[in-house]
Motif scaffolding. Sequence first.
Motif, PDB file in Angstrom:
ATOM      1  N   UNK A  13      17.639 -21.131  49.736  1.00  0.00           N
ATOM      2  CA  UNK A  13      17.121 -20.119  48.821  1.00  0.00           C
ATOM      3  C   UNK A  13      18.172 -19.049  48.553  1.00  0.00           C
ATOM      4  N   UNK A  14      18.779 -18.555  49.645  1.00  0.00           N
ATOM      5  CA  UNK A  14      19.780 -17.503  49.492  1.00  0.00           C
ATOM      6  C   UNK A  14      20.967 -17.963  48.668  1.00  0.00           C
ATOM      7  N   UNK A  15      21.428 -19.189  48.946  1.00  0.00           N
ATOM      8  CA  UNK A  15      22.595 -19.662  48.215  1.00  0.00           C
ATOM      9  C   UNK A  15      22.277 -19.808  46.736  1.00  0.00           C
ATOM     10  N   UNK A  16      21.076 -20.257  46.443  1.00  0.00           N
ATOM     11  CA  UNK A  16      20.673 -20.401  45.039  1.00  0.00           C
ATOM     12  C   UNK A  16      20.640 -19.031  44.357  1.00  0.00           C
ATOM     13  N   UNK A  17      20.065 -18.061  45.050  1.00  0.00           N
ATOM     14  CA  UNK A  17      19.963 -16.713  44.480  1.00  0.00           C
ATOM     15  C   UNK A  17      21.346 -16.112  44.281  1.00  0.00           C
ATOM     16  N   UNK A  18      22.203 -16.267  45.293  1.00  0.00           N
ATOM     17  CA  UNK A  18      23.562 -15.715  45.198  1.00  0.00           C
ATOM     18  C   UNK A  18      24.328 -16.398  44.077  1.00  0.00           C
ATOM     19  N   UNK A  19      24.182 -17.726  43.996  1.00  0.00           N
ATOM     20  CA  UNK A  19      24.866 -18.476  42.944  1.00  0.00           C
ATOM     21  C   UNK A  19      24.460 -17.990  41.565  1.00  0.00           C
ATOM     22  N   UNK A  20      23.168 -17.821  41.374  1.00  0.00           N
ATOM     23  CA  UNK A  20      22.662 -17.346  40.081  1.00  0.00           C
ATOM     24  C   UNK A  20      23.208 -15.958  39.773  1.00  0.00           C
ATOM     25  N   UNK A  68      32.846 -19.645  42.244  1.00  0.00           N
ATOM     26  CA  UNK A  68      32.067 -19.807  43.474  1.00  0.00           C
ATOM     27  C   UNK A  68      30.593 -19.941  43.122  1.00  0.00           C
ATOM     28  N   UNK A  69      30.116 -19.073  42.203  1.00  0.00           N
ATOM     29  CA  UNK A  69      28.723 -19.148  41.783  1.00  0.00           C
ATOM     30  C   UNK A  69      28.393 -20.523  41.234  1.00  0.00           C
ATOM     31  N   UNK A  70      29.325 -21.042  40.438  1.00  0.00           N
ATOM     32  CA  UNK A  70      29.158 -22.351  39.820  1.00  0.00           C
ATOM     33  C   UNK A  70      29.035 -23.423  40.893  1.00  0.00           C
ATOM     34  N   UNK A  71      29.962 -23.380  41.841  1.00  0.00           N
ATOM     35  CA  UNK A  71      29.970 -24.399  42.894  1.00  0.00           C
ATOM     36  C   UNK A  71      28.705 -24.302  43.741  1.00  0.00           C
ATOM     37  N   UNK A  72      28.356 -23.065  44.093  1.00  0.00           N
ATOM     38  CA  UNK A  72      27.153 -22.869  44.904  1.00  0.00           C
ATOM     39  C   UNK A  72      25.935 -23.437  44.186  1.00  0.00           C
ATOM     40  N   UNK A  73      25.868 -23.165  42.877  1.00  0.00           N
ATOM     41  CA  UNK A  73      24.719 -23.653  42.110  1.00  0.00           C
ATOM     42  C   UNK A  73      24.687 -25.178  42.075  1.00  0.00           C
ATOM     43  N   UNK A  74      25.875 -25.760  41.930  1.00  0.00           N
ATOM     44  CA  UNK A  74      25.919 -27.228  41.888  1.00  0.00           C
ATOM     45  C   UNK A  74      25.426 -27.793  43.218  1.00  0.00           C
ATOM     46  N   UNK A  75      25.927 -27.209  44.319  1.00  0.00           N
ATOM     47  CA  UNK A  75      25.533 -27.706  45.633  1.00  0.00           C
ATOM     48  C   UNK A  75      24.028 -27.503  45.842  1.00  0.00           C
ATOM     49  N   UNK A  76      23.584 -26.271  45.573  1.00  0.00           N
ATOM     50  CA  UNK A  76      22.165 -25.964  45.763  1.00  0.00           C
ATOM     51  C   UNK A  76      21.309 -26.840  44.859  1.00  0.00           C
TER      52      UNK A  76
END
Lengths: 594, 110
Positions: A296-303, A342-350
């Motif tokens: 959840x946190x990673x998704x929120x941070x990514x966004x 980083x946001x992009x990558x995090x979103x892809x992973x999440x």
Amino acid sequence: MNKTLNINLAGFIFHIDEDAYQELEGYLTKIKAQFVNTEGGEEIIQDIESRIAELFRLRISEAKEVINKEDVAEVIGIMGKPEDYLEADDYEGAKQQKQEREQAYFQRSSRIIYRDADNRIIGGVAAGLAHYFKIDPLWVRLLFVALFFAGFGTLVYIILWIVVPKANTTVEKLQMRGERVNISNIEKSIREEMDALGGKMRGFAAKAKAHDYQQYSQKTGGFFSDLGNFIGMAVRTIFKVLGKVIGFLLILFAFVVLVGIIAGLLTGGFHVLGNNMGFWSLMDFLELVTVDALHFNSLAVGLLLITIAPLFLFIYLGLRLLFDLEPLNKSARNGILISILAGFIILIIAGSRIGISLDSHGSYSERFDLDPYTDTLHIEVNEDAVYQAFEAYNFNPHWMVIDERNIFGDVDLTVYKSNDSNNFILTEIHSRGNNRREARAFAKELQYSFQQTDSLLEFDHYYTLDTDSRYRGQEVHHKLYIRVGTKIYLHENTIDLIYDIKNIGNVWDHDMVNHWWEMTDKGLLCLDCLEQQEPVWPGDEEADDAENFPDTEQEEEPDEKEDMEFSTTSLQFSKPSLDHVAHLVLHKTVQAIL
Amino acid sequence: MNLENTKAQMRKGVLELCILSLLKGKDAYASDIIEHLKSAQMIVVEGTLYPLLTRLKNADLLSYRWEESKSGPPRKYYSLTEKGRKAIDELTETWNQLVEAVQKTTKNAQ
């Protein structure tokens, strides 16, 4: 009458005519531009000024106190034109300076393209191109971004990166920058000169400066240089104005988006599962679809990264275009770029984790036998508070948070013929999950409800998920099995609940409500919609002529029957078939296992 | 190929030797040196000389002292250094070899 000025040259005061001064000023400026990069240049200039002062002293007397234009011309004749100084200078330097003068002549033709590693973001290609075309690197970068979205920007960039050499040496850097250095040097030397002359001629400074530029270009290039200068200046002016406009638009755009996001977060501008959501419900939703707190946190941070960072970049670029700010320093720029990336990558992973969590399908079902009732079975939707809330949105949303419960609208009802001795409801719940077992667990977690009060059968048109549960695309399918001869009435409010109920006459779901239906051997028959009867059974057969329908036809098509499984299409009007029973057994076994 | 450029290069090569040699006998002002070089048609305009003098001075081949002048600002009075004298010998030798070599080559070519 001619205006005279007082100048200080190598410690001596001279009276000099205005036009003579302009001549001298231009001459000295060019000499300085010539030597400013040479070792010991200051000294050379001092020597030259001393010599000029000496020559001036020879040309004034009691009778003639003022240096005039002719004197200046004579002295320049003795000292030599700025170009002549080059001969004495070393060859490389001369070549380089000549090149620079040629660049002044043909704005950019002899400028050489290099990659500018000093101002690079990736490979310095954009900065190098910007030098070559004498525009702000920002434009080139915007163009590359545009090309990137057009699909071939990356390729173009990489090719240029490989093909265009990097500017390593000072000479290469000067060649890359072309005229730039020159102009700034000229400006610098003019400023120095003005300081040396004292503050007396501030008003004159501007004029002298303008004149100097003019003369400089005339000397080196004549008509073409003038034309080149004019075009260059016009283009630069256009770019400048355009820059301001685009800068303004960038800021406006970023501002509007930012306000939009904030407003959306607060008031509900997000559209998820047909629901207009505010910030907190968006967070709720993220919590529902994610796997755990980290996810959840990673998704929120990514966004957050992917939306906020570019907006700040836009605002900054806009401000920079508007107010000619310094370019962001490298670390700040890299910071923004890295955070976007980083946001992009995090979103892809999440995102892929969400994908994995939806990978498998699982279901389970429950059977409820109906209690005895009198006459017709009335099927309605329970018009409770939740129903009202959904109805307020015309049943568009699939998800709502009501009283801190997650309510989903993915519930439907179908009616089949029961070959069992009872009327019953078989409720199938489908879900997705990491694996089959997990999916089934998610299916079991949701709560749904219906209730029978004598002949009234009320369904909730929703199911509920606890806040600590997860949404994995769960769906609830109620299957109402009624025996032949059973009459039902579909209440108007079931219009969105019923789904694909097979019936004689193929009446659309939406037209089935507000009617009375009876299960026959052939299927569900409408009792009070006469106009529907005709088109269904074409030819000489009557629609309600069910008994006359030959039994043999069923035997002629055994394959089809097998395919039909549980469904009570109008073609299936026989005794319980083997696979039907098998299916029921299967359901019961599944129930037992679960 | 720019012939003017080549000529300038040739002159430039020997100009330093000429300047140093002029100072061999006695110290001189820049304007004296210029007079000599002008009459020998080594240079046309004075401006050419100043960068050269500065460079020779920076290379420690020349030194200068200031002398007051009645007709204007103080002048630089140039003199040879020890290093400068050695440089003259060296350059003269090279010049002689060069003249010989050039004569030999051009004669053979004819």
